[in-house]
Design an enzyme around this catalytic site. Structure first.
Site, mmCIF file in Angstrom:
data_model
loop_
_atom_site.group_PDB
_atom_site.id
_atom_site.type_symbol
_atom_site.label_atom_id
_atom_site.label_comp_id
_atom_site.label_asym_id
_atom_site.label_seq_id
_atom_site.Cartn_x
_atom_site.Cartn_y
_atom_site.Cartn_z
ATOM 1 N N GLY A 141 1.078 -1.262 0.304
ATOM 2 C CA GLY A 141 -0.066 0.148 -0.186
ATOM 3 C C GLY A 141 0.461 0.670 -0.001
ATOM 4 O O GLY A 141 1.737 1.411 -1.089
ATOM 5 N N HIS A 142 0.821 1.959 0.806
ATOM 6 C CA HIS A 142 1.166 3.569 0.876
ATOM 7 C C HIS A 142 2.212 3.455 1.378
ATOM 8 O O HIS A 142 3.664 3.903 1.418
ATOM 9 C CB HIS A 142 0.031 4.258 1.726
ATOM 10 C CG HIS A 142 0.437 6.297 1.519
ATOM 11 N ND1 HIS A 142 0.681 6.978 0.245
ATOM 12 C CD2 HIS A 142 1.333 6.471 2.012
ATOM 13 C CE1 HIS A 142 1.242 7.769 0.914
ATOM 14 N NE2 HIS A 142 1.447 7.665 1.598
ATOM 15 N N PHE A 143 2.927 2.224 2.030
ATOM 16 C CA PHE A 143 3.987 2.822 2.717
ATOM 17 C C PHE A 143 4.840 1.333 1.990
ATOM 18 O O PHE A 143 5.225 0.501 3.246
ATOM 19 C CB PHE A 143 3.946 2.151 4.607
ATOM 20 C CG PHE A 143 3.217 3.223 5.180
ATOM 21 C CD1 PHE A 143 4.115 4.618 5.055
ATOM 22 C CD2 PHE A 143 1.923 2.913 5.557
ATOM 23 C CE1 PHE A 143 3.421 5.775 6.343
ATOM 24 C CE2 PHE A 143 1.104 4.801 6.484
ATOM 25 C CZ PHE A 143 2.157 5.661 6.331
#
Length: 68
Positions: A46-48
């Protein structure tokens, strides 16, 4: 984004397919705007992405650097 067209340095854009904060479509926009870019979308991240799939990210960076 309007200024990105002037960037002539090769760029690797890495995006997590499951990013719920900034969707993959934004990465696609960056890739279209940067003339010498490559977009790699990582499944299962995901975002990380750097914390979720660090080995995949490292491999992509090493491959990209070797081609430059």
């Amino acid at each position: 984004p309007p200024l990105l067209g002037g960037v002539q340095t090769p760029a690797l854009i890495v995006w997590g397919r499951q990013d719920r904060i900034v969707p993959v479509g934004v990465g696609e926009q960056y890739a279209r705007a940067l003339p010498k870019s490559r977009l790699s979308v990582v499944d299962g991240a995901g975002h990380f992405l750097e914390m979720e799939q660090p080995e995949v990210l490292a491999k992509l960076i090493v491959q990209f650097a070797a081609e430059a």
